[in-house]
Write a protein that holds these residues in place. Structure first.
Motif: not given
Length: 258
Positions: A26-39
């Motif tokens: 948004d105009a104030r903040k940002a979040c970028f995420v990746v997750c990898d389920g444990v095999a």
């Protein structure tokens, strides 16, 4: 503060894709995420999706945005995952890696968090500046001076949902500069690229999407079996802060000639 990003989540030769990526801006903040389920344990894809969704919803809902509030948001992810584990014995050990980049657009500052072997890379002026330290046995042996041990790189000592629970690693806050670039990715992506190759690709392009596509092409030519998931994030105008295009840089990414 200008922010552009590109994302990929591509299934390799595995039976399923347990990777999840996401972004909240948004105009104030940002979040970028990746997750990898444990095999190797049931429910990896469920764990990855639950953590991704919970983190983004927490970031969206909170009025404050600080390293402390993101600590709390990730703790909520852990609690949500623990609750889901308790509801179904089949998924009592499901777990996931996490790599998350947080940006305060008003203060022009960034920090990141990770658990497991998903990574956050930070590039400044076209050169790798920082990278997270994997929570894996392979990383521990490498730091102890043991190279090429043959140890399975997937042996993790930290992941959300794993026992015993361990703290997620947080970086210090950094002041952003025009031209900063970030790569948030799973091991299926970074295992097939050196940091030098990432830098070379960054020097060759004029758009964030092009940078990610160029790296993805290089990974795919390595006959990668794992899933490929990554978010590329540009702050300002990175193409103006990197070195000029060179034929030497391009050689790694051009298709083979027959």
């Amino acid at each position: 503060m200008k922010i552009v990003f590109a994302s990929r989540c591509q299934q390799g030769l595995r039976d399923e894709n347990q990777d999840r990526t996401g972004a909240e801006l948004d105009a104030r903040k940002a979040c970028f995420v990746v997750c990898d389920g444990v095999a190797g344990l049931p429910g990896g894809e469920m764990a990855a999706q639950l953590v991704r969704d919970t983190l983004l919803s927490q970031i969206q809902a909170h009025t404050d945005f600080t390293p402390e509030s993101t600590h709390q948001a990730i703790e909520q992810c852990r609690l949500a995952l623990h609750e889901a584990q308790g509801k179904n014995p089949k998924y009592s050990r499901m777990s996931t890696t996490l790599a998350a980049l947080f940006i305060d657009r008003q203060k022009q500052r960034a920090w990141w968090a990770h658990a497991g072997d998903s990574r956050v890379y930070h590039f400044r002026r076209g050169v790798l500046h920082e990278v997270t330290r994997d929570h894996s046995l392979a990383q521990q042996l490498k730091e102890a001076g043991y190279e090429n041990t043959g140890i399975n790189s997937n042996l993790l000592y930290n992941a959300l949902g794993a026992e015993p629970p361990r703290l997620v690693s947080f970086s210090q806050e950094i002041a952003l500069e025009d031209g900063d670039a970030f790569l948030v990715c799973t091991d299926g992506f970074w295992l097939n690229l050196t940091s030098g190759e990432m830098e070379q690709a960054l020097r060759m392009v004029n758009a964030c999407e092009e940078w990610l596509a160029l790296m993805e092409q290089a990974v795919s030519r390595n006959v990668n079996k794992d899933n490929l998931s990554a978010l590329a994030v540009w702050i300002g105008e990175p193409e103006e802060a990197t070195l000029l295009y060179s034929l030497a840089d391009s050689a790694r990414f051009l298709p083979p000639r027959f």
